[in-house]
Design a protein around this motif. Structure first.
Motif, PDB file in Angstrom:
ATOM      1  N   GLN A   1       0.966  12.692   2.473  1.00  0.00           N
ATOM      2  CA  GLN A   1       0.111  12.507   3.045  1.00  0.00           C
ATOM      3  C   GLN A   1       0.548  12.517   5.131  1.00  0.00           C
ATOM      4  O   GLN A   1      -0.526  11.989   5.519  1.00  0.00           O
ATOM      5  CB  GLN A   1      -0.320  11.434   3.150  1.00  0.00           C
ATOM      6  N   PHE A   2       1.452  12.293   4.955  1.00  0.00           N
ATOM      7  CA  PHE A   2       2.301  12.282   6.430  1.00  0.00           C
ATOM      8  C   PHE A   2       1.840  12.947   7.499  1.00  0.00           C
ATOM      9  O   PHE A   2       2.632  14.525   7.178  1.00  0.00           O
ATOM     10  CB  PHE A   2       3.534  11.450   6.775  1.00  0.00           C
ATOM     11  N   ILE A   3       0.506  13.010   8.523  1.00  0.00           N
ATOM     12  CA  ILE A   3       0.471  14.094   9.737  1.00  0.00           C
ATOM     13  C   ILE A   3       1.348  13.753  10.643  1.00  0.00           C
ATOM     14  O   ILE A   3       1.136  12.653  11.480  1.00  0.00           O
ATOM     15  CB  ILE A   3      -1.009  14.182   9.736  1.00  0.00           C
TER      16      ILE A   3
ATOM     17  N   LEU B   1      -4.211   3.379  16.259  1.00  0.00           N
ATOM     18  CA  LEU B   1      -4.620   4.296  15.176  1.00  0.00           C
ATOM     19  C   LEU B   1      -3.718   3.314  13.778  1.00  0.00           C
ATOM     20  O   LEU B   1      -4.777   3.484  13.135  1.00  0.00           O
ATOM     21  CB  LEU B   1      -3.068   5.220  15.102  1.00  0.00           C
ATOM     22  N   GLY B   2      -2.923   2.063  13.531  1.00  0.00           N
ATOM     23  CA  GLY B   2      -2.899   0.976  12.817  1.00  0.00           C
ATOM     24  C   GLY B   2      -4.543  -0.173  12.752  1.00  0.00           C
ATOM     25  O   GLY B   2      -4.922   0.262  11.662  1.00  0.00           O
TER      26      GLY B   2
ATOM     27  N   LYS C   1       5.500   4.174  11.543  1.00  0.00           N
ATOM     28  CA  LYS C   1       6.673   3.733  10.896  1.00  0.00           C
ATOM     29  C   LYS C   1       6.023   3.539   9.446  1.00  0.00           C
ATOM     30  O   LYS C   1       7.487   3.497   8.509  1.00  0.00           O
ATOM     31  CB  LYS C   1       7.551   2.538  11.774  1.00  0.00           C
ATOM     32  N   THR C   2       5.704   2.118   9.406  1.00  0.00           N
ATOM     33  CA  THR C   2       5.126   1.261   7.419  1.00  0.00           C
ATOM     34  C   THR C   2       5.092   2.473   6.797  1.00  0.00           C
ATOM     35  O   THR C   2       5.747   2.331   5.870  1.00  0.00           O
ATOM     36  CB  THR C   2       4.487   0.429   8.162  1.00  0.00           C
ATOM     37  N   HIS C   3       4.072   3.668   8.008  1.00  0.00           N
ATOM     38  CA  HIS C   3       3.543   4.997   6.439  1.00  0.00           C
ATOM     39  C   HIS C   3       5.288   5.095   5.792  1.00  0.00           C
ATOM     40  O   HIS C   3       5.057   5.502   4.670  1.00  0.00           O
ATOM     41  CB  HIS C   3       2.504   5.803   6.884  1.00  0.00           C
ATOM     42  N   LEU C   4       6.135   5.655   6.935  1.00  0.00           N
ATOM     43  CA  LEU C   4       7.344   6.573   5.953  1.00  0.00           C
ATOM     44  C   LEU C   4       8.358   5.687   5.440  1.00  0.00           C
ATOM     45  O   LEU C   4       8.978   5.679   4.448  1.00  0.00           O
ATOM     46  CB  LEU C   4       7.974   6.951   7.737  1.00  0.00           C
ATOM     47  N   LEU C   5       8.462   4.250   5.598  1.00  0.00           N
ATOM     48  CA  LEU C   5       9.425   3.269   5.118  1.00  0.00           C
ATOM     49  C   LEU C   5       8.646   3.128   3.886  1.00  0.00           C
ATOM     50  O   LEU C   5       8.918   3.448   2.437  1.00  0.00           O
ATOM     51  CB  LEU C   5       9.234   1.888   5.676  1.00  0.00           C
ATOM     52  N   THR C   6       6.845   2.930   3.250  1.00  0.00           N
ATOM     53  CA  THR C   6       6.426   2.619   2.412  1.00  0.00           C
ATOM     54  C   THR C   6       6.605   4.116   1.478  1.00  0.00           C
ATOM     55  O   THR C   6       6.368   4.540   0.579  1.00  0.00           O
ATOM     56  CB  THR C   6       5.601   2.757   1.997  1.00  0.00           C
TER      57      THR C   6
ATOM     58  N   THR D   1       0.885  -0.983  -0.137  1.00  0.00           N
ATOM     59  CA  THR D   1      -0.176   0.430  -0.071  1.00  0.00           C
ATOM     60  C   THR D   1       0.900   1.572   0.182  1.00  0.00           C
ATOM     61  O   THR D   1       1.491   1.386   1.174  1.00  0.00           O
ATOM     62  CB  THR D   1      -0.507  -0.136   1.248  1.00  0.00           C
ATOM     63  N   PRO D   2       1.285   1.730  -0.781  1.00  0.00           N
ATOM     64  CA  PRO D   2       2.123   2.739  -1.641  1.00  0.00           C
ATOM     65  C   PRO D   2       1.935   4.105  -0.342  1.00  0.00           C
ATOM     66  O   PRO D   2       0.405   4.219  -0.510  1.00  0.00           O
ATOM     67  CB  PRO D   2       2.177   3.158  -2.609  1.00  0.00           C
TER      68      PRO D   2
END
Length: 240
Positions: free
Chosen positions: A21-23, A201-202, A57-62, A15-16
């Motif tokens: 999009q990161f807040i 949040l996840g 974390k996963t959001h930033l890695l993707t 899921t790119p």
């Protein structure tokens, strides 16, 4: 030819996401700026992101994968919490990628074969002039990694600890994600989810994914009765 294990593991994030999009709050925004600087100036081998589940974390890695691929580089992503069920040999030759993202490094703690593999991968990545982006719930010095050489390597790079967003920021994140999916999540509904479903949040994001699919299938907009019914269905599925 790739082995079956290599084919099983997704080399690209499923899921790119994007940095835009990161807040986050001021502290987390500083981590994002540092990460983007790391990606743009390949002077270091390692960038380490620590934080509890739900900190992004996963959001930033993707997002990092998406950014380097947009620039024409190659990225490989491994969700280690899932990958540990496979052979660590699936990471062989990964030093060929410009950026290697290892999510949830804590999953390999006390797994001697995996710790050895990641240690040797680190050395090959450094020798190739490529980079590693790693995440875990805690900073490198606090992880239960048993291999001394790997513990040492993990402390060579830049490390940031992401902070858990407060409820006001979580509500903003939820509304923004819903908007991206074409859903309208008003303040009372967002507040209801935080108070009555889950503050993680996840898991809230997973609920939004489910609401999106069900609302499209049933042609329903988000209302409190509809949200309650979807949550009840999910609870029944877990019990069943």
């Amino acid at each position: 030819m790739a082995s079956e294990a290599q084919l099983t593991l997704p080399l690209c994030p499923p899921t790119p996401a994007s940095f835009e999009q990161f807040i986050g709050d001021e502290a987390n925004d500083a981590a994002v700026r540092a990460l983007r600087h790391f990606l743009a100036t390949p002077n270091e081998t390692l960038f380490f992101l620590a934080g509890e589940e739900g900190t992004g974390k996963t959001h930033l890695l993707t997002a990092a994968c998406a950014e380097v691929e947009h620039l024409g580089a190659r990225c490989a992503y491994a969700p280690l919490a899932e990958a540990v069920a496979l052979s660590p040999e699936l990471l062989s030759d990964w030093e060929q990628y410009d950026l290697i993202c290892l999510d949830d490094l804590d999953a390999i703690a006390a797994r001697n074969d995996w710790e050895e593999t990641v240690f040797h991968l680190f050395n090959r990545v450094r020798d190739a002039g490529h980079r590693l982006l790693i995440s875990a719930p805690r900073l490198p010095a606090l992880l239960d990694i048993e291999l001394p050489d790997l513990r040492s390597r993990l402390q060579w790079g830049t490390s940031f600890r992401l902070r858990m967003p407060d409820d006001a920021l979580k509500q903003l994140i939820l509304k923004n994600r819903a908007h991206q999916r074409g859903m309208r999540l008003n303040d009372p509904l967002a507040d209801y989810l935080l108070r009555h479903y889950d503050r993680n949040l996840g898991r809230l994001m997973c609920l939004l994914d489910r609401l999106d699919k069900v609302s499209l299938a049933r042609q329903r907009r988000l209302t409190l009765p509809f949200v309650r019914s979807v949550i009840a269905d999910m609870a029944s599925e877990r019990q069943g």
